[in-house]
Write an enzyme that holds these catalytic residues in place. Structure first.
Site, PDB file in Angstrom:
ATOM      1  N   ASN A 124     -29.928   9.180  -4.155  1.00 43.47           N
ATOM      2  CA  ASN A 124     -28.813   9.349  -3.157  1.00 43.47           C
ATOM      3  C   ASN A 124     -29.571   8.528  -1.836  1.00 43.47           C
ATOM      4  OD1 ASN A 124     -27.060   9.907  -1.088  1.00 43.47           O
ATOM      5  ND2 ASN A 124     -27.244  12.123  -1.436  1.00 43.47           N
ATOM      6  N   LYS A 182     -28.128   8.196   0.807  1.00 45.49           N
ATOM      7  CA  LYS A 182     -27.673   8.870   2.277  1.00 45.49           C
ATOM      8  C   LYS A 182     -27.459   7.613   3.191  1.00 45.49           C
ATOM      9  CE  LYS A 182     -29.652  13.137   1.202  1.00 45.49           C
ATOM     10  NZ  LYS A 182     -30.089  14.470   1.553  1.00 45.49           N
ATOM     11  N   SER A 233     -35.212  18.496  -2.608  1.00 48.66           N
ATOM     12  CA  SER A 233     -36.652  18.162  -2.283  1.00 48.66           C
ATOM     13  C   SER A 233     -37.300  18.201  -3.746  1.00 48.66           C
ATOM     14  CB  SER A 233     -37.041  19.470  -1.621  1.00 48.66           C
ATOM     15  OG  SER A 233     -36.961  19.764  -0.530  1.00 48.66           O
ATOM     16  N   GLY A 260     -33.835  18.170   1.551  1.00 51.56           N
ATOM     17  CA  GLY A 260     -34.482  17.694   2.688  1.00 51.56           C
ATOM     18  C   GLY A 260     -35.463  18.473   3.282  1.00 51.56           C
ATOM     19  N   GLU A 318     -27.255  21.709  -5.774  1.00 55.34           N
ATOM     20  CA  GLU A 318     -28.274  21.421  -4.656  1.00 55.34           C
ATOM     21  C   GLU A 318     -28.314  22.480  -3.527  1.00 55.34           C
ATOM     22  OE1 GLU A 318     -28.767  16.859  -4.340  1.00 55.34           O
ATOM     23  OE2 GLU A 318     -26.869  17.402  -3.446  1.00 55.34           O
ATOM     24  N   HIS A 357     -20.980  16.441  -1.457  1.00 61.24           N
ATOM     25  CA  HIS A 357     -22.161  16.598  -0.929  1.00 61.24           C
ATOM     26  C   HIS A 357     -22.477  17.600   0.092  1.00 61.24           C
ATOM     27  CE1 HIS A 357     -26.379  16.011   0.579  1.00 61.24           C
ATOM     28  NE2 HIS A 357     -26.541  15.521  -0.568  1.00 61.24           N
ATOM     29  N   GLU A 365     -23.895  17.604   2.951  1.00 55.35           N
ATOM     30  CA  GLU A 365     -23.748  17.139   4.179  1.00 55.35           C
ATOM     31  C   GLU A 365     -22.455  16.441   4.674  1.00 55.35           C
ATOM     32  OE1 GLU A 365     -26.897  14.131   3.234  1.00 55.35           O
ATOM     33  OE2 GLU A 365     -28.391  15.879   3.428  1.00 55.35           O
TER      34      GLU A 365
HETATM   35  P1  PGA Z   1     -33.480  15.629  -0.881  1.00 54.96           P
HETATM   36  O1  PGA Z   1     -32.118  15.146  -0.845  1.00 54.96           O
HETATM   37  O2  PGA Z   1     -34.157  14.873  -2.067  1.00 54.96           O
HETATM   38  O3  PGA Z   1     -33.799  14.648   0.284  1.00 54.96           O
HETATM   39  O4  PGA Z   1     -33.910  16.789  -0.606  1.00 54.96           O
HETATM   40  C1  PGA Z   1     -31.170  15.375  -2.035  1.00 54.96           C
HETATM   41  C2  PGA Z   1     -29.928  15.413  -1.920  1.00 54.96           C
HETATM   42  O5  PGA Z   1     -29.216  15.721  -0.768  1.00 54.96           O
HETATM   43  O6  PGA Z   1     -29.136  14.914  -2.649  1.00 54.96           O
END
Ligand code: PGA
Length: 228
Positions: free
Chosen positions: A6, A8, A187, A157, A151, A82, A84
């Site tokens: 992803n 983003k 992560s 993140g 997640e 997601h 976010e």
């Molecule tokens: P990350 O994000 O690997 O940077 O923690 C994962 C995600 O949001 O899909």
């Protein structure tokens, strides 16, 4: 095993093309690889999916893209729900379910993300399951092209993934709800991917930051190849 990237809001179209070219130098064998670039970098490629789209063919939805725009690039895969988008963009469960149903009608492969915030995790697994269930409301858990991505918001993140035990226990709870593949995200790094992929009921990973470096992502696929 499914290994998904992803991006983003990272990478340009040019960078995405270069990334895919480099990525394809390796043989994926039986690992299912997916890459979700920003919508400005959508490319006709069997491993590429969209991070988001509006649940309509086209229309007066300023700033959005819909099915018509996805079809231009023969995109038939999408990421929905997601954290976010739920938390920063304020997408409601009702809207996510609407998107799910629209893209299910179009026979899309859908990765649906779910995950609890830290204050919920602190209350224990029962509270976590309650939240996850609410994030699955209106979703057909038997849809054959559905992939769930667990997640935890606090692990995204942050550099700190959920523990093996937390992942094992949560995926087991999700498994009770669906037979579809369940990914872990939050992560995932080169240093923990092997351990995570070896957990029962983990069918793959959704990787954010660590996927941005194609060499790292290639290594992750190599690790996934070894897990049967
Ligand atoms: P990350 O994000 O690997 O940077 O923690 C994962 C995600 O949001 O899909």
């Amino acid at each position: 095993m499914i290994v998904a990237a992803n991006f983003k809001m990272n990478k340009t179209r040019k960078e995405t093309i270069e990334y895919l070219k480099e990525l394809k130098k390796i043989d994926f064998e039986d690992v299912v690889v997916r890459v979700y670039p920003p919508c400005s970098a959508l490319i006709e490629d069997e491993i590429v999916g969209a991070q988001n789209a509006y649940p309509a063919n086209n229309g007066a939805y300023t700033g959005e893209i819909g099915l018509e725009q996805l079809k231009e690039f023969k995109i038939d895969k999408i990421l929905l729900g997601h954290s976010e988008r739920r938390n920063i963009l304020g997408e409601s469960q009702e809207f996510i379910a609407k998107k799910f149903n629209f893209y299910k009608e179009q026979n899309f492969e859908i990765i649906l993300c779910i995950g609890e915030k830290l204050e919920v995790r602190k209350k224990g697994i029962k509270a976590v399951v309650e939240v996850l269930k609410s994030q699955l409301e209106g979703i057909d858990l038997g849809y054959e092209k559905l992939i769930i991505a667990y997640e935890p918001v606090w692990a995204i993140g942050s550099g700190i993934s959920a523990s093996v035990e937390e992942i094992r226990q949560t995926h087991l709870e999700i498994r009770k709800m669906t037979n579809q593949p369940i990914l872990y995200g939050g992560s995932v790094k080169l240093s923990n991917i092997k351990e995570i992929l070896n957990i029962q009921n983990v069918d793959g990973v959704l990787v954010g930051s660590a996927s941005l470096d194609v060499e790292v992502f290639k290594k992750m696929i190599e690790i996934a190849k070894e897990i049967k």
